[in-house]
Scaffold this motif. Structure first.
Motif, PDB file in Angstrom:
ATOM      1  N   VAL A 177       0.841  -1.192   0.000  1.00  0.00           N
ATOM      2  CA  VAL A 177       0.000   0.000   0.000  1.00  0.00           C
ATOM      3  C   VAL A 177       0.877   1.244   0.000  1.00  0.00           C
ATOM      4  O   VAL A 177       1.886   1.309   0.713  1.00  0.00           O
ATOM      5  N   HIS A 178       0.488   2.235  -0.799  1.00  0.00           N
ATOM      6  CA  HIS A 178       1.274   3.455  -0.934  1.00  0.00           C
ATOM      7  C   HIS A 178       0.591   4.625  -0.236  1.00  0.00           C
ATOM      8  O   HIS A 178      -0.639   4.674  -0.118  1.00  0.00           O
TER       9      HIS A 178
ATOM     10  N   GLU B 131      -3.152   6.497  -0.726  1.00  0.00           N
ATOM     11  CA  GLU B 131      -4.124   5.638  -1.395  1.00  0.00           C
ATOM     12  C   GLU B 131      -5.394   5.473  -0.560  1.00  0.00           C
ATOM     13  O   GLU B 131      -5.423   5.726   0.644  1.00  0.00           O
TER      14      GLU B 131
ATOM     15  N   VAL C 235      -7.917   2.633   0.638  1.00  0.00           N
ATOM     16  CA  VAL C 235      -7.875   1.186   0.855  1.00  0.00           C
ATOM     17  C   VAL C 235      -9.216   0.716   1.414  1.00  0.00           C
ATOM     18  O   VAL C 235      -9.728   1.271   2.386  1.00  0.00           O
TER      19      VAL C 235
ATOM     20  N   LEU D 141      -1.213  -1.378   8.867  1.00  0.00           N
ATOM     21  CA  LEU D 141      -1.327  -0.085   8.184  1.00  0.00           C
ATOM     22  C   LEU D 141      -1.203   1.061   9.183  1.00  0.00           C
ATOM     23  O   LEU D 141      -0.609   2.108   8.876  1.00  0.00           O
TER      24      LEU D 141
ATOM     25  N   LEU E 157      -3.402   8.098   4.588  1.00  0.00           N
ATOM     26  CA  LEU E 157      -4.123   6.964   4.029  1.00  0.00           C
ATOM     27  C   LEU E 157      -5.604   7.161   4.297  1.00  0.00           C
ATOM     28  O   LEU E 157      -5.982   7.750   5.306  1.00  0.00           O
TER      29      LEU E 157
ATOM     30  N   ASP F  80      -8.379   2.503  -4.422  1.00  0.00           N
ATOM     31  CA  ASP F  80      -7.138   2.110  -5.093  1.00  0.00           C
ATOM     32  C   ASP F  80      -6.896   0.612  -4.925  1.00  0.00           C
ATOM     33  O   ASP F  80      -6.483  -0.070  -5.862  1.00  0.00           O
ATOM     34  N   VAL F  81      -7.148   0.117  -3.725  1.00  0.00           N
ATOM     35  CA  VAL F  81      -6.930  -1.308  -3.449  1.00  0.00           C
ATOM     36  C   VAL F  81      -7.975  -1.799  -2.463  1.00  0.00           C
ATOM     37  O   VAL F  81      -8.326  -1.099  -1.515  1.00  0.00           O
TER      38      VAL F  81
END
Length: 266
Positions: free
Chosen positions: A89-90, A93, A95, A110, A130, A180-181
């Motif tokens: 994970v960037h 992003e 999530v 995270l 995040l 994003d994910v």
């Protein structure tokens, strides 16, 4: 062994065998039959099992351990899986996290990675390191105290076993977001049917997470490989990455890679 540890063990034995006998459980836990009887009576009061003459059977037709009693199962594997996922994970992003013990560990990983330090600022408002969208009440509770992480919680009806919010209200929120994910905990991974959950309402919400994400990461310990569950979430063609422990069977690894899924073992 503490009472909590005994209860964990008793519930896990019941989940695996489908029935408990007092004398056998006492021998397995190295305690007296009287202690086991008291434990079973208390668990029955919490509607976690049904007492029978000489033992206990699961509560209901489809037995599922509540999340708090499942958390100790495969704990080290889940923590390693979570650390690996956090590395995928960037910063900045969005999530998506569904509920479950493995995704709860992902949330904690995270938080360690993005929940400390100073976020970038644009004008007067700090930019979140995040953004996490979840339908799991326990995950939202753990991350809400992290000011660097923005939390978006779906509405819905809470399932007490997993703390997940499900139903039309949850779906309505997820239909309005772009991820994003999506990081999905699952109950089964089958080479033909894909990834699955025990309950259709949870599967429906997990499916929405997958549909609204650019990348889908499935997290599960190797015990779920080759296992089927009642409700399908999505096919393997929708899964980009699967993170699991090193005990994954070679045949399962082959099926996943043939389907185009990147497999990360820890």
């Amino acid at each position: 062994m503490s009472k909590h540890e005994r209860w964990n063990t008793l519930l896990e034995l019941l989940a695996s065998t489908g029935r408990l006998e007092v004398d056998e459980a006492a021998s397995a836990l190295a305690v007296s039959p009287a202690t086991i009887r008291r434990d079973l009576d208390e668990l029955a009061e919490q509607r976690l099992l049904v007492r029978t003459r000489g033992g206990a059977v699961p509560q209901g037709v489809s037995y599922e351990l509540p999340l708090r009693y499942k958390s100790s199962r495969h704990a080290s594997e889940k923590q390693r899986i979570a650390a690996a996922v956090a590395g995928l994970v960037h910063e900045g992003e969005v999530v998506g996290l569904n509920g479950g013990t493995t995704t709860t560990e992902v949330a904690r990983a995270l938080a360690l990675r993005f929940g400390t330090g100073r976020a970038e600022t644009h004008g007067a408002s700090p930019a979140p390191a995040l953004t996490v969208v979840t339908n799991a009440l326990n995950i939202a509770g753990e991350l809400a105290v992290r000011p660097q992480i923005k939390i978006v919680v779906s509405g819905g009806v809470a399932r007490p076993q997993t703390y997940e919010l499900v139903g039309p209200l949850a779906a309505g929120v997820l239909d309005e977001v772009v991820l994003d994910v999506a990081v999905l905990g699952v109950d089964g991974v089958d080479p033909e049917l894909g990834v699955m959950a025990h309950h259709e309402d949870e599967a429906a919400i997990s499916r929405l997470f997958a549909e609204h994400a650019s990348r889908v990461v499935v997290v599960t310990d190797s015990s779920k490989m080759g296992r089927r569950a009642f409700a399908r979430i999505c096919g393997l063609d929708r899964v980009d990455v699967l993170v699991t422990d090193a005990a994954i069977p070679a045949e399962s690894m082959r099926h996943l890679t043939d389907a185009g899924v990147k497999v990360i073992t820890v």
